[in-house]
Scaffold this motif. Structure first.
Motif, mmCIF file in Angstrom:
data_model
loop_
_atom_site.group_PDB
_atom_site.id
_atom_site.type_symbol
_atom_site.label_atom_id
_atom_site.label_comp_id
_atom_site.label_asym_id
_atom_site.label_seq_id
_atom_site.Cartn_x
_atom_site.Cartn_y
_atom_site.Cartn_z
ATOM 1 N N ASP A 100 79.133 13.903 8.976
ATOM 2 C CA ASP A 100 79.862 14.871 8.428
ATOM 3 C C ASP A 100 79.032 16.271 8.395
ATOM 4 N N GLN A 104 82.484 16.482 13.797
ATOM 5 C CA GLN A 104 83.800 15.640 13.087
ATOM 6 C C GLN A 104 84.073 14.485 13.954
ATOM 7 N N TRP A 153 93.175 7.593 8.147
ATOM 8 C CA TRP A 153 92.261 8.369 8.809
ATOM 9 C C TRP A 153 91.344 8.954 7.678
ATOM 10 N N ASP A 154 90.034 8.777 7.690
ATOM 11 C CA ASP A 154 88.864 9.503 7.013
ATOM 12 C C ASP A 154 88.859 10.741 7.437
ATOM 13 N N THR A 155 88.823 10.919 8.828
ATOM 14 C CA THR A 155 88.477 11.871 9.660
ATOM 15 C C THR A 155 89.336 11.898 10.987
#
Length: 204
Positions: A100, A104, A153-155
Motif C-alpha cells: 500500500d 495499488q 475487494w480490499d483493493t
C-alpha cells in the motif's frame, strides 16, 4: 462518474467484462442454510467455485442474464489477463500493508486467504519468495470475484472513482514483499511496471 458497485452481481460482471476484459463464468450457487449447489456437504468455498459445464463469457450480456436467473451464484474469472497469488490471510494482509505504500495492487480477501493480482505470466517469479504461495495462471485456472459468497475487494482493480484498470505489477515486485517489507532481491523496477495491454473481444 457512477461508482462501480461490486455488491451487485450484474454491475460487477459488467465492469469485469467491459472495463477489464476478463473472461468470466458463472459458478455454483450459495444458498443460505443449505450450502453450495455443488452438493458437497462440507464445500470449503460455497458459491465461489466454477461449475464444470459453465460457458466462458467474453461480454457482459449473457453472463448478466445467467446471474439474474441464478441468485447466489459466484462470478468466476479465468486467469488469462492476470496471474493470481493466493496467500494465507495473515501473510497476505502483511504483504498488503507493505504494498500500500508504493502501489495499488488488486486484492481479494476471504476469511482464510488473500489473493493478489499481478501481470499475466509473471506469478511464477514470486514462488521463491514464500513457501505458502499458490500461483494461479492461464486458461485452466480461476479465482472467485466479489460479490461471490465470502469474497470482497480490499483493493479494487480500477483507479478510484473511475473504470480505468490499474497498472498491474510484475510478480517479482510483489513477491519480494510477501509477508512484509521489501527485500533487496527484486529484479525489476516498480516505476517500469506496465499497465494491462489493450484487449480485443474475441468473436463468438
Amino acid at each position: 462518474m457512477e461508482l462501480i458497485n461490486t455488491c451487485r452481481p450484474d454491475d460487477a460482471a459488467t465492469a469485469y467484462s467491459t472495463s477489464l476484459h476478463w473472461l468470466l463464468s458463472v459458478g455454483y450457487r450459495h444458498r443460505p442454510r443449505q450450502g453450495c449447489t455443488c452438493t458437497e456437504q462440507n464445500c470449503p468455498v460455497p458459491g465461489a467455485h466454477p461449475r464444470p459445464d459453465s460457458p466462458v463469457y467474453v461480454g457482459p450480456e449473457l453472463i448478466v442474464q445467467e446471474l439474474e436467473q441464478s441468485p447466489g451464484a459466484g462470478i468466476i474469472a479465468w486467469t488469462t489477463r492476470f496471474d493470481a497469488l493466493v496467500l494465507p490471510r495473515s501473510v497476505g494482509l502483511a504483504t498488503m500493508a507493505a504494498l500500500d505504500q508504493i502501489a495499488q495492487v488488486p486484492c481479494i480477501v476471504t476469511d482464510d486467504a488473500v489473493t493478489l493480482l499481478v501481470l499475466p505470466a509473471t506469478g511464477r517469479f514470486a514462488r521463491t519468495f514464500h513457501p505458502d504461495l499458490e500461483v494461479r495462471s492461464g486458461r485452466s485456472n480461476w479465482i472467485a470475484l466479489p460479490p461471490s459468497h465470502g469474497t470482497r475487494w480490499d483493493t479494487p482493480p480500477w483507479v478510484p472513482q473511475t473504470s480505468t484498470p490499474v497498472a498491474l505489477l510484475h510478480g517479482v515486485d510483489v513477491g519480494c514483499r510477501l509477508g512484509g517489507p521489501s527485500s533487496p532481491e527484486s529484479s525489476s523496477e516498480l516505476a517500469g511496471s506496465n499497465p494491462l495491454p489493450p484487449t480485443t473481444t474475441p468473436s463468438e
